[in-house]
Write a protein that holds these residues in place. Structure first.
Motif, PDB file in Angstrom:
ATOM      1  N   VAL A  90       3.826  -5.430   4.981  1.00  0.00           N
ATOM      2  CA  VAL A  90       3.449  -4.334   5.510  1.00  0.00           C
ATOM      3  C   VAL A  90       2.803  -3.451   4.380  1.00  0.00           C
ATOM      4  O   VAL A  90       3.307  -3.041   3.435  1.00  0.00           O
ATOM      5  CB  VAL A  90       3.998  -3.558   6.344  1.00  0.00           C
ATOM      6  CG1 VAL A  90       3.400  -2.255   6.942  1.00  0.00           C
ATOM      7  CG2 VAL A  90       4.946  -4.325   7.483  1.00  0.00           C
ATOM      8  N   LEU A  91       1.316  -3.709   4.401  1.00  0.00           N
ATOM      9  CA  LEU A  91       0.805  -2.854   3.145  1.00  0.00           C
ATOM     10  C   LEU A  91      -0.068  -1.715   3.692  1.00  0.00           C
ATOM     11  O   LEU A  91      -0.812  -1.811   4.548  1.00  0.00           O
ATOM     12  CB  LEU A  91      -0.287  -3.855   2.455  1.00  0.00           C
ATOM     13  CG  LEU A  91       0.316  -5.279   1.808  1.00  0.00           C
ATOM     14  CD1 LEU A  91      -0.333  -5.951   1.287  1.00  0.00           C
ATOM     15  CD2 LEU A  91       1.474  -4.732   0.940  1.00  0.00           C
ATOM     16  N   PRO A  92      -0.462  -0.486   3.160  1.00  0.00           N
ATOM     17  CA  PRO A  92      -1.192   0.438   3.419  1.00  0.00           C
ATOM     18  C   PRO A  92      -2.674  -0.154   3.251  1.00  0.00           C
ATOM     19  O   PRO A  92      -2.836  -0.491   2.545  1.00  0.00           O
ATOM     20  CB  PRO A  92      -0.918   1.407   2.356  1.00  0.00           C
ATOM     21  CG  PRO A  92       0.268   1.074   1.646  1.00  0.00           C
ATOM     22  CD  PRO A  92       0.654  -0.371   1.743  1.00  0.00           C
ATOM     23  N   LEU A  93      -3.536   0.208   4.538  1.00  0.00           N
ATOM     24  CA  LEU A  93      -4.930  -0.066   4.428  1.00  0.00           C
ATOM     25  C   LEU A  93      -5.715   0.661   3.440  1.00  0.00           C
ATOM     26  O   LEU A  93      -6.586   0.021   3.087  1.00  0.00           O
ATOM     27  CB  LEU A  93      -5.372   0.108   5.961  1.00  0.00           C
ATOM     28  CG  LEU A  93      -4.802  -0.896   6.797  1.00  0.00           C
ATOM     29  CD1 LEU A  93      -5.093  -0.663   8.202  1.00  0.00           C
ATOM     30  CD2 LEU A  93      -5.269  -2.486   6.518  1.00  0.00           C
ATOM     31  N   VAL A  94      -5.188   1.721   3.264  1.00  0.00           N
ATOM     32  CA  VAL A  94      -5.708   2.798   2.193  1.00  0.00           C
ATOM     33  C   VAL A  94      -4.823   3.297   1.335  1.00  0.00           C
ATOM     34  O   VAL A  94      -3.601   3.448   1.377  1.00  0.00           O
ATOM     35  CB  VAL A  94      -6.462   3.848   3.157  1.00  0.00           C
ATOM     36  CG1 VAL A  94      -7.087   5.048   2.139  1.00  0.00           C
ATOM     37  CG2 VAL A  94      -7.603   3.222   4.078  1.00  0.00           C
ATOM     38  N   HIS A  95      -5.426   3.571   0.082  1.00  0.00           N
ATOM     39  CA  HIS A  95      -4.364   4.130  -0.970  1.00  0.00           C
ATOM     40  C   HIS A  95      -3.799   5.400  -0.415  1.00  0.00           C
ATOM     41  O   HIS A  95      -4.412   6.143   0.169  1.00  0.00           O
ATOM     42  CB  HIS A  95      -5.165   4.202  -2.341  1.00  0.00           C
ATOM     43  CG  HIS A  95      -4.300   4.710  -3.523  1.00  0.00           C
ATOM     44  ND1 HIS A  95      -3.547   5.741  -3.603  1.00  0.00           N
ATOM     45  CD2 HIS A  95      -3.950   3.877  -4.363  1.00  0.00           C
ATOM     46  CE1 HIS A  95      -2.776   5.905  -4.551  1.00  0.00           C
ATOM     47  NE2 HIS A  95      -3.097   4.622  -5.111  1.00  0.00           N
ATOM     48  N   PRO A  96      -2.536   5.639  -0.525  1.00  0.00           N
ATOM     49  CA  PRO A  96      -1.901   6.770   0.025  1.00  0.00           C
ATOM     50  C   PRO A  96      -2.523   8.053  -0.372  1.00  0.00           C
ATOM     51  O   PRO A  96      -2.356   9.091   0.133  1.00  0.00           O
ATOM     52  CB  PRO A  96      -0.439   6.442  -0.547  1.00  0.00           C
ATOM     53  CG  PRO A  96      -0.268   5.232  -0.732  1.00  0.00           C
ATOM     54  CD  PRO A  96      -1.731   4.743  -1.207  1.00  0.00           C
TER      55      PRO A  96
END
Length: 140
Positions: free
Chosen positions: A29-35
Protein backbone atom coordinates in the motif's frame (compact mmCIF):
# COMPACT_ATOMS: atom_id res chain seq x y z
CA UNK A 1 -5.91 -14.61 2.23
CA UNK A 2 -3.66 -11.96 0.69
CA UNK A 3 -1.22 -10.15 2.96
CA UNK A 4 0.49 -6.87 2.18
CA UNK A 5 2.32 -4.04 3.85
CA UNK A 6 1.37 -0.40 4.31
CA UNK A 7 4.09 2.17 3.62
CA UNK A 8 3.15 5.60 4.96
CA UNK A 9 6.01 7.20 3.04
CA UNK A 10 7.60 5.46 0.08
CA UNK A 11 10.63 7.33 -1.17
CA UNK A 12 11.54 4.44 -3.45
CA UNK A 13 8.59 2.43 -4.78
CA UNK A 14 10.80 -0.35 -6.14
CA UNK A 15 12.43 -0.88 -2.73
CA UNK A 16 8.96 -1.18 -1.18
CA UNK A 17 7.99 -3.82 -3.73
CA UNK A 18 11.27 -5.65 -3.07
CA UNK A 19 10.54 -5.68 0.70
CA UNK A 20 7.07 -7.06 0.04
CA UNK A 21 8.42 -9.75 -2.29
CA UNK A 22 11.21 -10.80 0.08
CA UNK A 23 8.63 -11.25 2.85
CA UNK A 24 6.36 -13.32 0.58
CA UNK A 25 3.58 -10.73 0.66
CA UNK A 26 1.27 -9.96 -2.25
CA UNK A 27 1.03 -6.18 -2.32
CA UNK A 28 2.27 -2.86 -1.01
CA UNK A 29 0.00 0.00 0.00
CA UNK A 30 1.76 3.12 -1.28
CA UNK A 31 0.70 6.76 -1.02
CA UNK A 32 -0.47 7.94 -4.44
CA UNK A 33 0.97 11.39 -3.68
CA UNK A 34 3.97 12.43 -1.62
CA UNK A 35 2.72 13.11 1.94
CA UNK A 36 4.04 16.69 1.84
CA UNK A 37 2.47 17.47 -1.55
CA UNK A 38 -0.70 19.05 -0.23
CA UNK A 39 -2.35 20.91 -3.07
CA UNK A 40 -4.48 24.03 -2.96
CA UNK A 41 -6.64 24.56 -5.99
CA UNK A 42 -7.82 28.09 -5.23
CA UNK A 43 -4.75 29.54 -6.94
CA UNK A 44 -2.99 30.66 -3.76
CA UNK A 45 -0.23 28.07 -3.84
CA UNK A 46 1.83 27.47 -6.96
CA UNK A 47 3.82 24.26 -7.09
CA UNK A 48 6.49 23.85 -9.73
CA UNK A 49 7.28 20.24 -8.88
CA UNK A 50 5.06 17.28 -9.83
CA UNK A 51 2.54 16.14 -7.25
CA UNK A 52 3.72 12.51 -7.34
CA UNK A 53 6.36 10.09 -8.61
CA UNK A 54 6.68 9.08 -12.24
CA UNK A 55 4.65 6.15 -13.49
CA UNK A 56 7.91 4.78 -14.86
CA UNK A 57 9.32 4.03 -11.40
CA UNK A 58 7.65 0.60 -11.60
CA UNK A 59 6.72 -1.60 -14.56
CA UNK A 60 3.02 -1.38 -15.47
CA UNK A 61 2.40 -5.00 -14.47
CA UNK A 62 3.63 -4.22 -10.93
CA UNK A 63 1.41 -1.10 -10.63
CA UNK A 64 -1.59 -3.14 -11.73
CA UNK A 65 -1.02 -6.21 -9.57
CA UNK A 66 1.16 -5.42 -6.55
CA UNK A 67 0.29 -1.83 -5.57
CA UNK A 68 -2.74 -0.53 -3.70
CA UNK A 69 -2.93 3.23 -3.66
CA UNK A 70 -3.48 5.25 -0.53
CA UNK A 71 -5.17 8.64 -0.86
CA UNK A 72 -3.77 11.70 0.93
CA UNK A 73 -4.55 11.59 4.65
CA UNK A 74 -5.37 15.33 4.76
CA UNK A 75 -8.50 14.95 2.61
CA UNK A 76 -11.45 16.28 4.59
CA UNK A 77 -14.78 16.24 2.78
CA UNK A 78 -16.70 17.04 5.98
CA UNK A 79 -14.82 20.22 6.87
CA UNK A 80 -16.91 23.19 7.92
CA UNK A 81 -14.54 25.27 5.74
CA UNK A 82 -15.74 25.44 2.14
CA UNK A 83 -12.19 25.91 0.79
CA UNK A 84 -10.91 22.77 2.56
CA UNK A 85 -13.84 20.75 1.18
CA UNK A 86 -13.26 22.04 -2.36
CA UNK A 87 -9.49 21.40 -2.19
CA UNK A 88 -10.19 17.90 -0.88
CA UNK A 89 -12.63 17.17 -3.70
CA UNK A 90 -10.22 18.42 -6.36
CA UNK A 91 -7.34 16.45 -4.84
CA UNK A 92 -9.53 13.33 -4.73
CA UNK A 93 -10.31 13.67 -8.43
CA UNK A 94 -6.62 14.24 -9.24
CA UNK A 95 -5.47 11.26 -7.17
CA UNK A 96 -8.16 8.94 -8.54
CA UNK A 97 -7.22 9.98 -12.09
CA UNK A 98 -3.61 9.11 -11.27
CA UNK A 99 -4.64 5.74 -9.79
CA UNK A 100 -6.62 5.02 -12.95
CA UNK A 101 -3.64 6.05 -15.12
CA UNK A 102 -1.28 3.62 -13.38
CA UNK A 103 -3.96 0.88 -13.35
CA UNK A 104 -3.98 0.64 -9.58
CA UNK A 105 -6.40 -2.20 -8.71
CA UNK A 106 -7.61 -0.62 -5.46
CA UNK A 107 -7.43 2.62 -3.52
CA UNK A 108 -7.75 3.19 0.22
CA UNK A 109 -9.42 6.42 1.35
CA UNK A 110 -8.77 8.02 4.72
CA UNK A 111 -11.61 7.70 7.24
CA UNK A 112 -13.90 10.70 7.73
CA UNK A 113 -12.46 13.17 10.23
CA UNK A 114 -15.69 13.15 12.23
CA UNK A 115 -17.61 9.86 11.99
CA UNK A 116 -20.78 11.70 13.04
CA UNK A 117 -20.69 13.82 9.85
CA UNK A 118 -19.96 11.30 7.14
CA UNK A 119 -22.68 12.47 4.76
CA UNK A 120 -20.45 14.89 2.85
CA UNK A 121 -17.68 12.31 2.56
CA UNK A 122 -20.13 9.71 1.29
CA UNK A 123 -21.61 12.18 -1.18
CA UNK A 124 -18.17 13.12 -2.48
CA UNK A 125 -17.14 9.50 -2.94
CA UNK A 126 -20.46 8.70 -4.63
CA UNK A 127 -19.81 11.53 -7.11
CA UNK A 128 -16.85 9.59 -8.52
CA UNK A 129 -17.41 7.56 -11.68
CA UNK A 130 -18.62 4.00 -10.93
CA UNK A 131 -15.35 2.44 -12.12
CA UNK A 132 -13.44 4.54 -9.56
CA UNK A 133 -15.80 3.67 -6.71
CA UNK A 134 -15.54 -0.05 -7.43
CA UNK A 135 -11.91 -0.11 -6.35
CA UNK A 136 -12.12 2.10 -3.26
CA UNK A 137 -12.42 1.31 0.42
CA UNK A 138 -12.28 3.46 3.54
CA UNK A 139 -10.23 2.34 6.52
CA UNK A 140 -9.87 3.47 10.10
Amino acid sequence: LRVGRIFSCATNAQQCIDVVSRNEMYFAVLPLVHPRARREFSGRTERSEPFTRSDLTLPSNIWSSNVIGSLSPWLNFDSPCHKVRMDSEQALKQEMAWAHHISCPAVIAPPPVDPATTMLAASTLRSLPPEARASMCTCR
